[in-house]
Design a protein around this motif. Structure first.
Motif, PDB file in Angstrom:
ATOM      1  N   ALA A   1       0.833  -1.206   0.000  1.00  0.00           N
ATOM      2  CA  ALA A   1       0.000   0.000   0.000  1.00  0.00           C
ATOM      3  C   ALA A   1       0.862   1.248   0.000  1.00  0.00           C
ATOM      4  O   ALA A   1       1.956   1.261   0.574  1.00  0.00           O
ATOM      5  CB  ALA A   1      -0.909   0.006   1.225  1.00  0.00           C
ATOM      6  N   ALA A   2       0.339   2.291  -0.624  1.00  0.00           N
ATOM      7  CA  ALA A   2       0.998   3.600  -0.577  1.00  0.00           C
ATOM      8  C   ALA A   2       0.930   4.118   0.860  1.00  0.00           C
ATOM      9  O   ALA A   2      -0.009   3.809   1.597  1.00  0.00           O
ATOM     10  CB  ALA A   2       0.306   4.576  -1.524  1.00  0.00           C
ATOM     11  N   PRO A   3       1.920   4.897   1.283  1.00  0.00           N
ATOM     12  CA  PRO A   3       1.921   5.413   2.656  1.00  0.00           C
ATOM     13  C   PRO A   3       0.813   6.432   2.905  1.00  0.00           C
ATOM     14  O   PRO A   3       0.293   7.057   1.978  1.00  0.00           O
ATOM     15  CB  PRO A   3       3.293   6.081   2.796  1.00  0.00           C
ATOM     16  N   VAL A   4       0.492   6.607   4.165  1.00  0.00           N
ATOM     17  CA  VAL A   4      -0.461   7.631   4.588  1.00  0.00           C
ATOM     18  C   VAL A   4       0.043   8.987   4.092  1.00  0.00           C
ATOM     19  O   VAL A   4       1.250   9.246   4.081  1.00  0.00           O
ATOM     20  CB  VAL A   4      -0.580   7.632   6.131  1.00  0.00           C
ATOM     21  N   GLY A   5      -0.875   9.829   3.657  1.00  0.00           N
ATOM     22  CA  GLY A   5      -0.497  11.147   3.148  1.00  0.00           C
ATOM     23  C   GLY A   5      -0.477  11.180   1.631  1.00  0.00           C
ATOM     24  O   GLY A   5      -0.403  12.253   1.037  1.00  0.00           O
ATOM     25  N   GLU A   6      -0.519  10.012   1.001  1.00  0.00           N
ATOM     26  CA  GLU A   6      -0.604   9.921  -0.455  1.00  0.00           C
ATOM     27  C   GLU A   6      -2.007   9.452  -0.818  1.00  0.00           C
ATOM     28  O   GLU A   6      -2.694   8.868   0.023  1.00  0.00           O
ATOM     29  CB  GLU A   6       0.421   8.906  -0.985  1.00  0.00           C
ATOM     30  N   PRO A   7      -2.425   9.678  -2.063  1.00  0.00           N
ATOM     31  CA  PRO A   7      -3.715   9.123  -2.475  1.00  0.00           C
ATOM     32  C   PRO A   7      -3.736   7.608  -2.245  1.00  0.00           C
ATOM     33  O   PRO A   7      -2.738   6.932  -2.464  1.00  0.00           O
ATOM     34  CB  PRO A   7      -3.799   9.455  -3.970  1.00  0.00           C
ATOM     35  N   GLU A   8      -4.871   7.115  -1.776  1.00  0.00           N
ATOM     36  CA  GLU A   8      -4.957   5.694  -1.460  1.00  0.00           C
ATOM     37  C   GLU A   8      -4.719   4.842  -2.706  1.00  0.00           C
ATOM     38  O   GLU A   8      -5.309   5.082  -3.762  1.00  0.00           O
ATOM     39  CB  GLU A   8      -6.325   5.366  -0.866  1.00  0.00           C
ATOM     40  N   HIS A   9      -3.823   3.892  -2.555  1.00  0.00           N
ATOM     41  CA  HIS A   9      -3.502   2.959  -3.634  1.00  0.00           C
ATOM     42  C   HIS A   9      -2.914   1.720  -2.994  1.00  0.00           C
ATOM     43  O   HIS A   9      -1.945   1.807  -2.252  1.00  0.00           O
ATOM     44  CB  HIS A   9      -2.492   3.591  -4.599  1.00  0.00           C
ATOM     45  N   TRP A  10      -3.518   0.592  -3.254  1.00  0.00           N
ATOM     46  CA  TRP A  10      -2.961  -0.661  -2.783  1.00  0.00           C
ATOM     47  C   TRP A  10      -3.144  -1.734  -3.834  1.00  0.00           C
ATOM     48  O   TRP A  10      -4.010  -1.638  -4.701  1.00  0.00           O
ATOM     49  CB  TRP A  10      -3.542  -1.097  -1.443  1.00  0.00           C
ATOM     50  N   VAL A  11      -2.292  -2.749  -3.745  1.00  0.00           N
ATOM     51  CA  VAL A  11      -2.328  -3.901  -4.642  1.00  0.00           C
ATOM     52  C   VAL A  11      -2.182  -5.142  -3.779  1.00  0.00           C
ATOM     53  O   VAL A  11      -1.319  -5.184  -2.898  1.00  0.00           O
ATOM     54  CB  VAL A  11      -1.168  -3.853  -5.670  1.00  0.00           C
ATOM     55  N   SER A  12      -3.021  -6.132  -4.032  1.00  0.00           N
ATOM     56  CA  SER A  12      -2.855  -7.418  -3.358  1.00  0.00           C
ATOM     57  C   SER A  12      -2.756  -8.505  -4.412  1.00  0.00           C
ATOM     58  O   SER A  12      -3.391  -8.424  -5.465  1.00  0.00           O
ATOM     59  CB  SER A  12      -4.007  -7.700  -2.393  1.00  0.00           C
ATOM     60  N   ALA A  13      -1.937  -9.496  -4.115  1.00  0.00           N
ATOM     61  CA  ALA A  13      -1.754 -10.630  -5.019  1.00  0.00           C
ATOM     62  C   ALA A  13      -1.813 -11.897  -4.190  1.00  0.00           C
ATOM     63  O   ALA A  13      -1.279 -11.949  -3.080  1.00  0.00           O
ATOM     64  CB  ALA A  13      -0.409 -10.530  -5.737  1.00  0.00           C
ATOM     65  N   GLU A  14      -2.467 -12.897  -4.731  1.00  0.00           N
ATOM     66  CA  GLU A  14      -2.494 -14.193  -4.067  1.00  0.00           C
ATOM     67  C   GLU A  14      -2.189 -15.264  -5.098  1.00  0.00           C
ATOM     68  O   GLU A  14      -2.519 -15.124  -6.270  1.00  0.00           O
ATOM     69  CB  GLU A  14      -3.844 -14.437  -3.398  1.00  0.00           C
ATOM     70  N   GLY A  15      -1.511 -16.309  -4.624  1.00  0.00           N
ATOM     71  CA  GLY A  15      -1.165 -17.373  -5.550  1.00  0.00           C
ATOM     72  C   GLY A  15      -0.223 -18.383  -4.939  1.00  0.00           C
ATOM     73  O   GLY A  15      -0.071 -18.473  -3.718  1.00  0.00           O
ATOM     74  N   THR A  16       0.422 -19.110  -5.812  1.00  0.00           N
ATOM     75  CA  THR A  16       1.356 -20.153  -5.422  1.00  0.00           C
ATOM     76  C   THR A  16       2.701 -19.527  -5.083  1.00  0.00           C
ATOM     77  O   THR A  16       3.156 -18.599  -5.766  1.00  0.00           O
ATOM     78  CB  THR A  16       1.530 -21.159  -6.577  1.00  0.00           C
ATOM     79  N   ILE A  17       3.322 -20.049  -4.041  1.00  0.00           N
ATOM     80  CA  ILE A  17       4.643 -19.557  -3.656  1.00  0.00           C
ATOM     81  C   ILE A  17       5.618 -20.734  -3.702  1.00  0.00           C
ATOM     82  O   ILE A  17       5.308 -21.829  -3.239  1.00  0.00           O
ATOM     83  CB  ILE A  17       4.608 -18.866  -2.271  1.00  0.00           C
ATOM     84  N   THR A  18       6.758 -20.505  -4.326  1.00  0.00           N
ATOM     85  CA  THR A  18       7.786 -21.545  -4.429  1.00  0.00           C
ATOM     86  C   THR A  18       9.038 -21.084  -3.702  1.00  0.00           C
ATOM     87  O   THR A  18       9.266 -19.882  -3.518  1.00  0.00           O
ATOM     88  CB  THR A  18       8.113 -21.867  -5.898  1.00  0.00           C
ATOM     89  N   LEU A  19       9.855 -22.055  -3.309  1.00  0.00           N
ATOM     90  CA  LEU A  19      11.079 -21.790  -2.555  1.00  0.00           C
ATOM     91  C   LEU A  19      12.284 -22.156  -3.407  1.00  0.00           C
ATOM     92  O   LEU A  19      12.283 -23.186  -4.071  1.00  0.00           O
ATOM     93  CB  LEU A  19      11.079 -22.626  -1.269  1.00  0.00           C
ATOM     94  N   HIS A  20      13.310 -21.283  -3.358  1.00  0.00           N
ATOM     95  CA  HIS A  20      14.513 -21.479  -4.165  1.00  0.00           C
ATOM     96  C   HIS A  20      15.739 -21.097  -3.357  1.00  0.00           C
ATOM     97  O   HIS A  20      15.762 -20.027  -2.750  1.00  0.00           O
ATOM     98  CB  HIS A  20      14.464 -20.592  -5.421  1.00  0.00           C
ATOM     99  N   GLU A  21      16.727 -21.960  -3.373  1.00  0.00           N
ATOM    100  CA  GLU A  21      17.980 -21.622  -2.697  1.00  0.00           C
ATOM    101  C   GLU A  21      18.837 -20.710  -3.577  1.00  0.00           C
ATOM    102  O   GLU A  21      19.475 -19.787  -3.084  1.00  0.00           O
ATOM    103  CB  GLU A  21      18.746 -22.885  -2.331  1.00  0.00           C
ATOM    104  N   GLU A  22      18.828 -20.970  -4.890  1.00  0.00           N
ATOM    105  CA  GLU A  22      19.658 -20.170  -5.780  1.00  0.00           C
ATOM    106  C   GLU A  22      19.079 -18.764  -5.916  1.00  0.00           C
ATOM    107  O   GLU A  22      17.877 -18.570  -5.952  1.00  0.00           O
ATOM    108  CB  GLU A  22      19.808 -20.832  -7.158  1.00  0.00           C
TER     109      GLU A  22
END
Length: 136
Positions: free
Chosen positions: A67-88
């Motif tokens: 989310a954009a910080p307080v004091g700026e016009p409201e704007h946020w983005v949310s994403a949901e999905g699969t999460i993978t793990l990588h050592e490299e």
């Protein structure tokens, strides 16, 4: 899935709030993390190997909100999905994000970066399946 306006927000050094499956009997609890929006449409983060990594292995789904910080016009983005793990690539990501979030690296930050280089941090890659947003 991200719009140009989303990518402008995601390019800023803001915290993403990562939510994964909680431990048994607990409520989901978002955690602030550094992140990077990649050219392939994923969001990348890193973590030390801990209980969070074990829970992701058991249930590889997550959501992120930025989310954009307080004091700026409201704007946020949310994403949901699969999460993978990588050592490299984990340390390279941590170092890039260190430059992004700590523009002036002092001795304390340098020590932490050195610790990450010598540890077994893991790169987390969230592939969005759904993106929500709000913009004024």
């Amino acid at each position: 899935m991200f719009t140009e306006r989303d990518l402008t927000l995601l390019a800023r050094p803001l915290y993403a709030f990562l939510t994964i499956a909680p431990r048994g009997g607990r409520w989901p609890a978002p955690r602030p993390v550094w992140f990077e929006a990649s050219d392939d449409g994923t969001l990348q983060m890193f973590s030390e190997p801990d209980g969070k990594i074990d829970r992701i292995r058991k249930q590889p789904r997550a959501s992120v909100v930025v989310a954009a910080p307080v004091g700026e016009p409201e704007h946020w983005v949310s994403a949901e999905g699969t999460i993978t793990l990588h050592e490299e690539g984990a340390y390279d990501l941590a170092a890039r994000l260190g430059d992004r979030y700590w523009p002036a690296v002092g001795p304390q930050q340098r020590e932490l970066l050195d610790d990450w280089r010598d540890s077994s941090i893991v790169r987390l890659v969230l592939t969005p399946e759904k993106v929500n947003r709000f913009t004024i």
